[in-house]
Scaffold this active site. Structure first.
Site, PDB file in Angstrom:
ATOM      1  N   ASP A 174      12.349 -47.348   9.644  1.00 39.56           N
ATOM      2  CA  ASP A 174      13.672 -48.309   8.519  1.00 39.56           C
ATOM      3  C   ASP A 174      13.577 -47.890   6.827  1.00 39.56           C
ATOM      4  OD1 ASP A 174      13.372 -49.233  10.565  1.00 39.56           O
ATOM      5  OD2 ASP A 174      13.339 -51.979  10.450  1.00 39.56           O
ATOM      6  N   HIS A 331       7.825 -47.326   8.528  1.00 40.15           N
ATOM      7  CA  HIS A 331       9.398 -46.852   7.282  1.00 40.15           C
ATOM      8  C   HIS A 331       8.819 -45.677   7.265  1.00 40.15           C
ATOM      9  CE1 HIS A 331       8.261 -51.205   8.035  1.00 40.15           C
ATOM     10  NE2 HIS A 331       9.407 -51.450   7.163  1.00 40.15           N
TER      11      HIS A 331
END
Length: 373
Positions: A174, A331
């Protein structure tokens, strides 16, 4: 005359062994293998289409160093002075403008596959087939390589050592694109796997080169909203859809690929309302949360061992619960990039198969348990 007859017989053997019906190929595609020089390529999606052994174009391109470019509604392969192209509209394969027989490039469910023997011949490779191991070896005489006898012994060793697949695992990232996206994609390429990236629109606008490079690496890109601002994203159904649509349109504009998989900021529950879900379904979106949270954002570069442990614990727990499609949340951050090699090595060593999101084989994973998403 003898040489001609030998060529015909060889072609018959190759097509007979590799040439089954497409439906059968779908069931046995992982039993077939393609080798290059002294390696066995880690391409699992080997199919038989129209009596030809085909592999994903983006996969074989990595190993044969084929430069791919999409221009004017066509995919081009330009190497050694030739231009092989596939026209999406007409579904024709041409070489320097001349249509090629037998459809050497085929589109299946939006994915391009190329005939192994075709591209090998065009690049000046020779081919040896090992029927016992269902393996097609590509090699060149001007490149050092072991004998076919030694290579066959290696095939046996490689396949016997290959662990049985336990479950599919999807590495998702992400908050990119950013400099750590580049590090993560480089690591994924090193281990010959692809990931799924959920990009923020505000970052895409300033990092278009990274977006395009990620797409060129055959990774899947989905949207993670434009702003990641909870108050803006979830203010109303209208604002929610505007964030998702704009992000999706940006990806389409920059890469040419549809982006119908989304991951909403902070997870779908309790933020995504029934009205929002209804609109997503109406517009053809799918929504992913996750099975395993690495919690990578909590830690520093010096705590990557904790991130790795979180993934290991979470994946084993999910597997023991019966989950066979495990989605891991990570992430595009420095600590995540540092932890990624150890995570991949552990997953592969344990027999997990790392995959990217495949639209045609959608896995339902959202906290609302909505099977339409």
């Amino acid at each position: 005359m003898k040489e001609k007859m030998w060529a015909i017989c060889f072609a018959f053997v190759i097509n007979f062994v590799f040439g089954t019906m497409t439906g059968e190929a779908a069931e046995t595609k992982q039993d077939r293998h393609v080798g290059l020089h002294d390696r066995l390529l880690p391409i699992e999606d080997v199919r038989v289409i129209d009596n030809n052994t085909k592999v994903p174009l983006t996969d074989i391109a990595k190993y044969l160093y084929l430069p791919l470019s999409e221009e004017g509604g066509a995919m081009h392969i330009r190497k050694r002075g030739i231009d092989i192209s596939y026209e999406y509209k007409t579904k024709r394969t041409t070489k320097d403008g001349v249509e090629q027989k037998g459809a050497p490039i085929t589109e299946v469910d939006g994915k391009l596959y190329i005939t192994v023997t075709y591209i090998a011949k065009e690049l000046g490779f020779k081919i040896e087939y090992f029927p016992k191991w269902k393996t097609l070896r590509i090699y060149r005489d001007d490149y050092p390589h072991m004998s076919h006898t030694d290579y066959e012994k290696q095939i046996q060793s490689w396949l016997n050592q290959k662990p049985a697949a336990k479950a599919n695992v999807y590495l998702t990232f992400d908050d990119g694109p950013n400099q750590y996206t580049t590090l993560n994609t480089a690591t994924l390429e090193k281990y010959n796997v692809q990931g799924t990236f959920f990009f923020l629109g505000k970052h895409m606008k300033n990092n278009e080169k990274i977006v395009k490079a990620t797409a060129a690496g055959a990774h899947y890109i989905g949207t993670h909203s434009m702003t990641h601002d909870k108050t803006k994203v979830y203010k109303s159904t209208k604002s929610f859809m505007a964030e998702m649509n704009e992000g999706s349109h940006l990806i389409k504009k920059m890469t040419g690929h549809q982006a119908k998989l989304i991951r909403v900021p902070y997870g779908s529950k309790p933020h995504v309302t029934l009205a929002m879900r209804t609109e997503l379904i109406k517009h053809g979106y799918k929504m992913w949360d996750w099975d395993v949270d690495s919690n990578d954002w909590k830690y520093t570069d010096k705590q990557t061992d904790v991130i790795v442990k979180n993934v290991q614990t979470g994946v084993e727990k999910a597997y023991k619960s019966g989950d066979r499609d495990i989605i891991i949340l990570m992430h595009d951050r420095s600590q995540s990039a540092k932890a990624l090699p150890a995570i991949i090595e552990w997953l592969q060593g344990q027999g997990y198969v790392i995959k990217k999101y495949e639209p045609d084989h959608h896995v339902v994973q959202n906290f609302h348990k909505d099977v339409q998403l």
